[in-house]
Design a protein around this motif. Structure first.
Motif, PDB file in Angstrom:
ATOM      1  N   VAL A   1     -24.825  -1.773  11.976  1.00 23.88           N
ATOM      2  CA  VAL A   1     -24.188  -2.559  13.029  1.00 23.88           C
ATOM      3  C   VAL A   1     -22.681  -2.580  12.815  1.00 23.88           C
ATOM      4  O   VAL A   1     -22.184  -2.316  11.725  1.00 23.88           O
ATOM      5  N   ALA A   2     -21.951  -2.925  13.889  1.00 25.06           N
ATOM      6  CA  ALA A   2     -20.500  -2.989  13.798  1.00 25.06           C
ATOM      7  C   ALA A   2     -20.025  -4.310  13.217  1.00 25.06           C
ATOM      8  O   ALA A   2     -18.929  -4.410  12.682  1.00 25.06           O
TER       9      ALA A   2
ATOM     10  N   LEU B   1     -28.360 -12.210  16.560  1.00 27.03           N
ATOM     11  CA  LEU B   1     -28.302 -13.551  15.982  1.00 27.03           C
ATOM     12  C   LEU B   1     -27.545 -14.525  16.890  1.00 27.03           C
ATOM     13  O   LEU B   1     -26.492 -14.185  17.441  1.00 27.03           O
ATOM     14  N   ASP B   2     -28.100 -15.740  17.045  1.00 22.93           N
ATOM     15  CA  ASP B   2     -27.361 -16.763  17.774  1.00 22.93           C
ATOM     16  C   ASP B   2     -26.392 -17.438  16.810  1.00 22.93           C
ATOM     17  O   ASP B   2     -26.308 -17.084  15.623  1.00 22.93           O
TER      18      ASP B   2
ATOM     19  N   GLU C   1     -21.224  -3.963   3.401  1.00 27.31           N
ATOM     20  CA  GLU C   1     -22.532  -3.409   3.039  1.00 27.31           C
ATOM     21  C   GLU C   1     -23.634  -3.923   3.966  1.00 27.31           C
ATOM     22  O   GLU C   1     -24.611  -3.220   4.216  1.00 27.31           O
ATOM     23  N   ILE C   2     -23.490  -5.138   4.492  1.00 28.98           N
ATOM     24  CA  ILE C   2     -24.444  -5.635   5.487  1.00 28.98           C
ATOM     25  C   ILE C   2     -24.390  -4.755   6.730  1.00 28.98           C
ATOM     26  O   ILE C   2     -25.424  -4.354   7.278  1.00 28.98           O
ATOM     27  N   LYS C   3     -23.180  -4.449   7.177  1.00 30.61           N
ATOM     28  CA  LYS C   3     -23.028  -3.597   8.362  1.00 30.61           C
ATOM     29  C   LYS C   3     -23.599  -2.208   8.105  1.00 30.61           C
ATOM     30  O   LYS C   3     -24.253  -1.621   8.977  1.00 30.61           O
ATOM     31  N   ASP C   4     -23.353  -1.702   6.901  1.00 28.47           N
ATOM     32  CA  ASP C   4     -23.860  -0.373   6.550  1.00 28.47           C
ATOM     33  C   ASP C   4     -25.386  -0.385   6.459  1.00 28.47           C
ATOM     34  O   ASP C   4     -26.065   0.513   6.954  1.00 28.47           O
ATOM     35  N   ARG C   5     -25.928  -1.420   5.829  1.00 28.21           N
ATOM     36  CA  ARG C   5     -27.375  -1.514   5.626  1.00 28.21           C
ATOM     37  C   ARG C   5     -28.142  -1.629   6.942  1.00 28.21           C
ATOM     38  O   ARG C   5     -29.190  -1.009   7.131  1.00 28.21           O
ATOM     39  N   PHE C   6     -27.606  -2.391   7.896  1.00 26.76           N
ATOM     40  CA  PHE C   6     -28.320  -2.631   9.142  1.00 26.76           C
ATOM     41  C   PHE C   6     -27.765  -1.821  10.319  1.00 26.76           C
ATOM     42  O   PHE C   6     -28.216  -1.987  11.451  1.00 26.76           O
TER      43      PHE C   6
ATOM     44  N   ASP D   1     -24.153  -8.646  14.927  1.00 28.21           N
ATOM     45  CA  ASP D   1     -25.001  -7.761  15.716  1.00 28.21           C
ATOM     46  C   ASP D   1     -26.345  -7.489  15.053  1.00 28.21           C
ATOM     47  O   ASP D   1     -27.149  -6.714  15.593  1.00 28.21           O
ATOM     48  N   VAL D   2     -26.588  -8.085  13.894  1.00 30.09           N
ATOM     49  CA  VAL D   2     -27.898  -7.939  13.251  1.00 30.09           C
ATOM     50  C   VAL D   2     -28.964  -8.505  14.195  1.00 30.09           C
ATOM     51  O   VAL D   2     -28.785  -9.561  14.798  1.00 30.09           O
TER      52      VAL D   2
END
Length: 233
Positions: A206-207, A163-164, A199-204, A211-212
């Motif tokens: 990423v750290a 993502l920018d 949960e976003i980090k867990d779902r995708f 970083d998505v």
């Protein structure tokens, strides 16, 4: 975060058990217990390295260890992914906050290395590809091959773009809107922010939400819109 002596294994930064425990605000015995209870989740070479015998002897000889490690017969070195599993097992705000700082300030920091931009990386790959095809007999055929390679490389680079700044702001706005749909209390909102970002980090996988992958932005936004907290005070 306390200063950590940099340790590298196979080109990647790692932490020994004592360093990881100190960073997470816990005891090395807790880290070892987490590992023993969930050993089937940890993969050697991916989440950790276990040094024994001559390899351990050589590794110890390359640096000055404290007395607590002097007589150890097995030395565990934890990768970024291994630290993530331990943070998940501990599941405390302190552990998650420490993990994020480790990613930003230790695991991804390389001394005297200037990373290439995406455009520079693409140019480097293309130049390397052009050098490989130089000298072939049929210029037309090689130009066609080069064109295909350029297209393939471009697609691969696009697949990895994260993502920018503007897209990160869209995620932040979406998270804020969703959190405040559940509470207006500042303390409770802070807890829900941590929970949703975690949960976003867990779902995708990423750290950090930053970083998505760009290609997953719409999926991430829909996930945020439909997210429900575990518990609302």
């Amino acid at each position: 975060m306390q200063h950590l002596e940099a340790i590298e294994k196979h080109g990647h930064r790692v932490l020994n058990t004592a360093q990881l425990a100190e960073s997470f605000g816990t005891d090395a015995k807790i880290i070892n217990r987490n590992f023993q209870r969930n050993a089937e989740r940890y993969v050697h070479g991916k989440h950790y390295f276990a040094l024994t015998g001559e390899e351990l002897k050589q590794f110890k000889g390359s640096r000055q260890f404290d007395d607590s490690l002097k007589f150890t017969s097995v030395l565990y070195l934890w990768t970024e992914k291994g630290a993530w599993l331990h943070a998940k097992s501990l599941n405390t705000d302190l552990a998650w906050d420490a993990y994020e700082r480790l990613v930003d300030e230790y695991y991804h920091v390389k001394d005297n290395v200037i990373p290439l931009s995406k455009d520079q990386a693409l140019v480097t790959v293309l130049r390397t590809t052009a050098d490989l095809v130089e000298g072939h007999d049929s210029l037309v055929k090689e130009q066609q091959k080069l064109k295909k390679l350029i297209t393939d490389v471009h697609h691969k680079v696009e697949e990895q773009i994260t993502l920018d700044h503007g897209e990160q702001r869209r995620v932040q706005k979406g998270v804020a809107v969703r959190v405040y749909e559940f509470t207006s209390d500042g303390k409770e909102a802070a807890r829900l922010f941590r929970e949703l970002y975690r949960e976003i980090k867990d779902r995708f996988g990423v750290a950090s939400y930053k970083d998505v992958k760009r290609k997953e932005l719409q999926t991430a936004l829909r996930y945020i819109e439909s997210w429900i907290p575990r518990k609302v005070s």
